[in-house]
Design a protein around this motif. Structure first.
Motif, short mmCIF file in Angstrom:
data_model
loop_
_atom_site.label_atom_id
_atom_site.label_comp_id
_atom_site.label_asym_id
_atom_site.label_seq_id
_atom_site.Cartn_x
_atom_site.Cartn_y
_atom_site.Cartn_z
N VAL A 10 0.83 -1.21 0.00
CA VAL A 10 0.00 0.00 0.00
C VAL A 10 0.86 1.26 0.00
N ASP A 11 1.86 1.30 0.89
CA ASP A 11 2.70 2.49 1.01
C ASP A 11 4.07 2.22 0.40
N ARG A 12 4.25 2.62 -0.84
CA ARG A 12 5.53 2.46 -1.51
C ARG A 12 6.44 3.66 -1.29
N PHE A 13 5.87 4.77 -0.86
CA PHE A 13 6.61 6.02 -0.74
C PHE A 13 7.48 6.06 0.51
N ALA A 14 6.89 5.74 1.67
CA ALA A 14 7.60 5.90 2.94
C ALA A 14 8.89 5.08 3.00
N PRO A 15 8.89 3.79 2.58
CA PRO A 15 10.17 3.06 2.63
C PRO A 15 11.24 3.70 1.75
N ARG A 16 10.84 4.23 0.60
CA ARG A 16 11.83 4.86 -0.27
C ARG A 16 12.34 6.17 0.33
N GLN A 17 11.49 6.88 1.01
CA GLN A 17 11.94 8.09 1.69
C GLN A 17 12.92 7.74 2.80
N ARG A 18 12.61 6.67 3.55
CA ARG A 18 13.53 6.25 4.62
C ARG A 18 14.87 5.80 4.02
N LEU A 19 14.82 5.09 2.90
CA LEU A 19 16.05 4.63 2.26
C LEU A 19 16.89 5.83 1.79
N MET A 20 16.24 6.79 1.17
CA MET A 20 16.96 7.99 0.72
C MET A 20 17.65 8.69 1.89
N GLU A 21 16.92 8.87 2.98
CA GLU A 21 17.49 9.56 4.14
C GLU A 21 18.61 8.75 4.78
N ALA A 22 18.45 7.42 4.80
CA ALA A 22 19.49 6.56 5.35
C ALA A 22 20.76 6.65 4.52
N LEU A 23 20.62 6.61 3.21
CA LEU A 23 21.79 6.70 2.33
C LEU A 23 22.48 8.05 2.49
N ASP A 24 21.69 9.11 2.61
CA ASP A 24 22.28 10.43 2.82
C ASP A 24 23.10 10.47 4.11
N ASP A 25 22.58 9.83 5.14
CA ASP A 25 23.30 9.75 6.41
C ASP A 25 24.60 8.97 6.23
N ILE A 26 24.51 7.86 5.51
CA ILE A 26 25.68 6.99 5.32
C ILE A 26 26.81 7.72 4.61
N ILE A 27 26.50 8.45 3.56
CA ILE A 27 27.55 9.09 2.77
C ILE A 27 27.90 10.49 3.26
N SER A 28 27.35 10.87 4.40
CA SER A 28 27.58 12.23 4.90
C SER A 28 29.03 12.44 5.33
N GLU A 29 29.69 11.39 5.79
CA GLU A 29 31.10 11.52 6.16
C GLU A 29 31.94 11.62 4.89
N LYS A 30 32.70 12.69 4.74
CA LYS A 30 33.50 12.90 3.54
C LYS A 30 34.76 12.04 3.60
N LEU A 31 34.92 11.22 2.58
CA LEU A 31 36.09 10.36 2.48
C LEU A 31 36.87 10.73 1.22
N ASN A 32 38.14 10.46 1.23
CA ASN A 32 39.02 10.81 0.11
C ASN A 32 38.64 9.98 -1.11
N PRO A 33 38.22 10.62 -2.22
CA PRO A 33 37.84 9.85 -3.42
C PRO A 33 39.01 9.09 -4.04
N ALA A 34 40.22 9.44 -3.66
CA ALA A 34 41.36 8.65 -4.13
C ALA A 34 41.44 7.30 -3.43
#
Length: 419
Positions: free
Chosen positions: A195-219
């Motif tokens: 029924v609710d396809r939106f909320a899990p995707r919103q949670r996933l987006m926010e979780a991924l943003d949190d995960i990649i928030s720490e800046k790491l050296n792209p090298a």
């Protein structure tokens, strides 16, 4: 060099030169294209966290061929056997469950020190390492949700696991002098009508943003995200769909992972490469062979494998596309599976490098589609095999099926002793 190979090599160079292709240049370019082998072929995705654990998250290794690796030392020995039979540059792709620790370490607590043996081994074997958080086969993934979980505590556990994995990936890159590509794939979804396809995707987006928030050296570290059409137990709804991750990778400028088995049976990832490269900085490819779907069969030198290689070569995507393999067949010798699949990927790359691309592109610009098709077909008959055999000889690996004798001897000497 045998007289027979010498003659075949000379004739092959002449034949390809007649089409405008410099064979030596092609081999030099092939030496710039590492293929990342996947560790999980060697032990059926069990890992060393709990080798008797039940696979979950839509992952299933079928078959019971004797001799699978039971610990990291055995897996590394098996990998060395496979690596010795594959010419040219290679990498190794590790999952988080392949840690080595004294006692149980939960996944949100993994650290670089748990992978130091892998790093020392990679240094000794001149390999780069890639990495993956393991968001499956764990008590907190049992209900089919991880980063999109509605429970804040469970979701935070998986966020912390992915954050810890990123630091391990960056450690690999720093230690080995080549960036580690860390790919996030999760099994989240539902079996039946959602029924609710939106909320899990919103949670996933926010979780991924949190995960990649720490800046790491792209090298040292590169983030990648991977979509899937559906999974076992998630047939009706997959949170991390192609549209979700295409949007995410584009807006956050991460790498996008395309897995050959993660789309409709009539879809191919070769056709997606040129489109996605317009919007994302990098692609990670998981080259596999789906049979009716994501069944992770050993890679063949088939039309799609060749098409994937041709897209990389024709568009000069050498530095933006990372080539990884992803299959796990427990019905055949696991080392042979690695060798067959990786050699086939490299053969496809070589054949693509031996194509007179600029000549074909000019015919296309001129509207001469007849000549384009004719030359593409004639190209298939040129003696690329002689070039491959020379490449193998230069890398001190068997050219033909002789590598199978080495695998059989290793099975008799080592694998058959495992119980």
């Amino acid at each position: 060099m045998t007289t027979q190979l010498e003659q075949a090599w000379r004739l092959a160079k002449e034949r390809f030169a007649a089409t405008g292709v410099d064979v030596e240049q092609a081999l030099s370019q092939l030496d710039r294209l590492p293929v990342s082998m996947h560790c999980w072929q060697g032990d059926d995705v069990a890992g060393f966290e709990n080798p008797q654990g039940q696979l979950t998250g839509g992952i299933q290794a079928t078959g019971n061929y004797p001799g699978k690796a039971r610990n990291a030392a055995e897996l590394r020995a098996d990998l060395e056997q496979a690596l010795s039979l594959i010419p040219g540059p290679k990498r190794l792709n590790l999952h988080a469950i392949y840690l080595e620790a004294e006692g149980h370490v939960d996944r949100d607590q993994i650290k670089p020190e748990h992978f130091k043996n892998w790093v020392e081994w990679a240094k000794a074997n001149r390999l780069g390492l890639d990495f993956n958080p393991s968001c499956f086969s764990h008590p907190l993934s049992a209900d089919g949700f991880t980063l999109a979980h509605a429970d804040d505590t469970i979701r935070q556990f998986w966020i912390n696991h992915c954050k810890a994995s990123r630091r391990i990936s960056a450690y690999f890159g720093e230690q080995l002098g080549t960036p580690s590509v860390m790919n996030i794939w999760i099994p989240d979804g539902m079996k039946d009508i959602t029924v609710d396809r939106f909320a899990p995707r919103q949670r996933l987006m926010e979780a991924l943003d949190d995960i990649i928030s720490e800046k790491l050296n792209p090298a040292h570290h590169i983030d990648a995200v991977e979509s899937k059409l559906f999974g076992i137990g998630a047939e009706s709804y997959t949170v991390g769909s192609n549209e979700f991750y295409m949007g995410y990778a584009t807006s956050r400028q991460t790498a996008l992972c395309l897995d050959a088995g993660h789309f409709h049976p009539t879809e191919v990832i070769s056709d997606k490469i040129s489109s996605t490269m317009l919007y994302v900085p990098r692609l990670l490819l998981h080259v596999s062979r789906p049979v009716r779907w994501d069944s992770d069969h050993v890679v063949l030198l088939d039309d799609e494998t060749q098409a994937i290689a041709s897209e990389i070569i024709r568009h000069n995507l050498f530095d933006r596309v990372h080539i990884g393999l992803d299959f796990f067949d427990a019905s055949i010798n696991r080392i042979a599976a690695w060798v067959i699949g990786t050699r086939n990927m490299k053969k496809a790359l070589l054949r693509a490098l031996l194509e007179p691309t600029e000549k074909l592109r000019q015919l296309e610009r001129d509207g001469n589609y007849t000549a384009r098709l004719a030359l593409l077909e004639e190209q298939k008959c040129l003696p690329w095999q002689a070039v491959w055999e020379m490449y193998c000889q230069r890398h001190d690996t068997p050219a033909g099926s002789g590598w199978l004798d080495s695998v059989q001897a290793y099975e008799n000497r080592v694998l058959s002793q495992r119980r």
